[in-house]
Design a protein around this motif. Structure first.
Motif, PDB file in Angstrom:
ATOM      1  N   LEU A 171       3.721  -8.487  -3.081  1.00 13.35           N
ATOM      2  CA  LEU A 171       5.160  -8.648  -2.844  1.00 13.35           C
ATOM      3  C   LEU A 171       5.740  -9.774  -3.692  1.00 13.35           C
ATOM      4  O   LEU A 171       6.902  -9.719  -4.088  1.00 13.35           O
ATOM      5  N   GLN A 172       4.929 -10.796  -3.980  1.00 13.35           N
ATOM      6  CA  GLN A 172       5.430 -11.855  -4.861  1.00 13.35           C
ATOM      7  C   GLN A 172       5.747 -11.277  -6.232  1.00 13.35           C
ATOM      8  O   GLN A 172       6.773 -11.598  -6.838  1.00 13.35           O
ATOM      9  N   GLU A 173       4.864 -10.413  -6.700  1.00 10.31           N
ATOM     10  CA  GLU A 173       5.111  -9.780  -7.995  1.00 10.31           C
ATOM     11  C   GLU A 173       6.353  -8.891  -7.931  1.00 10.31           C
ATOM     12  O   GLU A 173       7.136  -8.829  -8.894  1.00 10.31           O
ATOM     13  N   ALA A 174       6.542  -8.202  -6.796  1.00 13.75           N
ATOM     14  CA  ALA A 174       7.733  -7.356  -6.630  1.00 13.75           C
ATOM     15  C   ALA A 174       9.002  -8.201  -6.728  1.00 13.75           C
ATOM     16  O   ALA A 174       9.980  -7.819  -7.370  1.00 13.75           O
ATOM     17  N   VAL A 175       8.966  -9.369  -6.110  1.00 11.51           N
ATOM     18  CA  VAL A 175      10.114 -10.281  -6.155  1.00 11.51           C
ATOM     19  C   VAL A 175      10.359 -10.736  -7.602  1.00 11.51           C
ATOM     20  O   VAL A 175      11.470 -10.651  -8.120  1.00 11.51           O
ATOM     21  N   ASP A 176       9.306 -11.193  -8.254  1.00  9.50           N
ATOM     22  CA  ASP A 176       9.457 -11.749  -9.605  1.00  9.50           C
ATOM     23  C   ASP A 176       9.920 -10.677 -10.603  1.00  9.50           C
ATOM     24  O   ASP A 176      10.763 -10.938 -11.462  1.00  9.50           O
ATOM     25  N   LEU A 177       9.363  -9.473 -10.484  1.00  9.93           N
ATOM     26  CA  LEU A 177       9.740  -8.406 -11.421  1.00  9.93           C
ATOM     27  C   LEU A 177      11.184  -7.950 -11.182  1.00  9.93           C
ATOM     28  O   LEU A 177      11.933  -7.714 -12.129  1.00  9.93           O
ATOM     29  N   THR A 178      11.569  -7.844  -9.908  1.00 10.28           N
ATOM     30  CA  THR A 178      12.949  -7.445  -9.604  1.00 10.28           C
ATOM     31  C   THR A 178      13.921  -8.500 -10.128  1.00 10.28           C
ATOM     32  O   THR A 178      14.961  -8.176 -10.703  1.00 10.28           O
ATOM     33  N   TYR A 179      13.539  -9.745  -9.930  1.00  9.01           N
ATOM     34  CA  TYR A 179      14.392 -10.868 -10.337  1.00  9.01           C
ATOM     35  C   TYR A 179      14.653 -10.846 -11.842  1.00  9.01           C
ATOM     36  O   TYR A 179      15.728 -11.199 -12.307  1.00  9.01           O
ATOM     37  N   SER A 180      13.646 -10.419 -12.604  1.00  9.65           N
ATOM     38  CA  SER A 180      13.795 -10.427 -14.063  1.00  9.65           C
ATOM     39  C   SER A 180      14.312  -9.094 -14.604  1.00  9.65           C
ATOM     40  O   SER A 180      14.628  -8.985 -15.797  1.00  9.65           O
TER      41      SER A 180
END
Lengths: 184, 357
Positions: B143-152
């Protein structure tokens, strides 16, 4: 240490909210946790199951095959998931609804008539908290009593005092059953 | 900011708000419903707009309109709904407008199943709509990766003036785990980008594409420039995790939730002395070709493709890079069945023992 808990029962019994509370409690106590709900299209009455994994470090896979602790809130879920409990694991059975005899001898069994206890305390809705209490009392190594009391205050503290008191009483009753089971 | 326990779908929704997304239109479908549910109250809180459209087609076209105004816009769905949005996504790419599309995937084909699956890989990476356009495809595994990828995601979408797709299985959509959210980005004012229709100053009218229908020469010129863009992605934008590859004789290839279960199995097999590692594509497109090219094929005895799709879909991309230099094995489930630790461990071990003979 990595520990997995499966909570299972019927939609409406508080299966998912129990799992979320355990995960939140573990996280508040500084652990890592994942919570995975599994259910069909039904909102109430269908089969409901959730898996909580708690660990001291980051959880790589949240999809454990067998669980260390199993809470079964009704007969159907006991039949469906009883075999997925590891040898040496803890089974917490809501014996108000689980009617089959529990025959496995390689596990710790905590038989708690959680629905009856909850009704006696004043509200059947707190049956799941009785079962979480049993989990703590049986020393399943997932969450502590202190952390769970903090969670109850965080969840119900803004409501009427009697709601919080009811849940605390439910937790205490469950802990008694858990302790008695491992003292055997 | 402290870590919080959140559900995958809500993590993506909150990351979108923090990335400056101020418009969302969508139509309900399991297992992504928490994204619109969350944004229905969260977007109005930050001055954004949430619309539950009358259909998937209407929703994606509202996103098309919002993107044309320069607003950061998003839609989300799951397999069957993404198929319905295909026309609009192709139009977004055709008129060079940025937007973020989220597919929280479920079992297919057809209406399939509401349970998690990874059966939209080919749709996502090869043809998200008609007309031969490509999009970057982000496939988070935590989920951290999901957050970071969505953010970028909008940074890439706006750089390229092209939609970006986030492809995540329903299991990660439903799961709760801890994430740390990034800072709130200042939302971009509408009309400040060179594709904005309501742009007032400093932009040449020709920067905007006011029609999705082009004269032949212009269309081919555009397609050529898009081909160069894809080449640039392959050179600069590949994201991949290479895990324990240095001495690996067997290489697992997996993404999303499958990669997490595979990693647990790899760690256990390493303890038993097996030389095994993993290539985990984070961008499914551009595919991490280089990770395959730099392997020592005198040492590698085989690849194991692990996906929640039958027939396997990523296998084609693996095969293009491996070029018969080693066998490709598969362990797949589909239809809504998930992997579990013992199942993946046992299946991989069987392949290793058989392949080592």
């Amino acid at each position: 240490m990595k520990k997995s808990l499966v909570v299972s029962g019927s939609g409406g019994q508080g299966v998912m909210s129990s799992g979320i509370m355990v995960a939140q409690t573990a996280v508040a106590a500084g652990k890592c946790a994942t919570y995975l709900p599994e259910y069909g299209p039904e909102q109430r009455g269908g089969s409901a199951k959730c898996t909580v994994v708690v660990n001291d470090t980051e959880i790589i896979s949240p999809l454990a095959s067998k669980c260390d602790t199993l809470i079964t809130m009704n007969e159907q879920s006991y039949k469906k998931f009883g075999a997925s409990l590891k040898a040496g694991g803890v089974l917490i059975a809501n014996t108000s609804r689980v009617i089959s005899p529990i025959t496995r001898e390689d596990i710790v069994v905590v038989a708690v008539p959680a629905d009856d206890i909850a009704v006696e305390l004043g509200n059947i809705k707190c049956a799941n908290i009785v079962l979480i209490g049993a989990l703590i009392g049986a020393d399943a190594g997932i969450i502590t009593e202190e952390a769970m009391l903090n969670s109850l205050t965080a969840k119900f503290g803004s409501k009427k005092q009697e709601v919080l008191d009811l849940n605390k009483a439910a937790l205490a009753k469950g802990i008694e059953f858990g302790k008695a089971a491992i003292a055997k | 900011m402290a870590k919080v326990l959140v559900k995958g779908n809500e993590a993506i929704a909150e990351a979108a708000v923090r990335a400056g997304c101020r418009f969302f239109a969508g139509y309900p479908i399991t297992p992504q419903n928490e994204i619109p549910e969350y944004l229905s109250w969260r977007l109005p809180e930050v001055g954004g707009v949430f619309v539950q459209g009358e259909s998937e087609v209407a929703s994606v076209n509202m996103v098309y309109g919002a993107a044309a105004s320069g607003c950061r816009a998003m839609t989300s769905s799951s397999g069957p709904g993404i198929s319905l949005k295909a026309e609009g996504i192709s139009y977004l790419s055709g008129t060079q407008l940025p937007a973020v599309i989220v597919n929280i995937s479920r079992g297919g084909p057809g209406l399939g199943s509401i349970q998690p699956a990874q059966q939209d890989y080919l749709q996502a990476t090869k043809a998200l709509g008609h007309g031969g356009f490509r999009v970057m495809v982000f496939a988070p595994s935590t989920l951290q990766e999901a957050v970071d990828l969505t953010y970028s995601a909008w940074d890439y979408a706006e750089r390229d003036r092209n939609p970006v797709l986030i492809l995540m299985d329903g299991c990660l959509g439903a799961i709760m785990e801890q994430v740390e959210f990034p800072e709130m980005k200042e939302p971009m004012r509408e009309g400040t980008k060179n594709w904005s229709l309501n742009r007032v100053e400093g932009v040449h009218r020709s920067d905007r594409l006011l029609t999705p229908y082009f004269p032949e020469a212009m269309l081919e010129m555009q397609n050529k420039s898009r081909a160069l863009m894809v080449k640039r992605w392959e050179e600069n934008d590949v994201k991949v995790e290479e895990f324990m590859l240095d001495d690996a004789e067997f290489v697992v290839v997996a993404y999303g939730i499958s990669a997490r279960v595979a990693k647990e199995a790899i760690l256990k097999l390493r303890e038993e002395g097996y030389k095994i590692g993993m290539i985990r594509p984070i961008t499914l497109f551009p595919f991490p070709k280089e990770s395959f090219r730099k392997l020592d094929y005198t040492k590698v005895k085989g690849f194991i493709d692990i996906e929640l799709a039958i027939p396997a879909q990523m296998r084609d991309d693996i095969a293009l890079e491996v070029k018969d230099r080693a066998p490709i094995y598969e362990y797949c489930r589909s239809g809504g069945f998930l992997f579990d630790d013992d199942g993946v461990y046992t299946a991989v071990k069987k392949i290793l023992d058989g392949g080592a003979k």
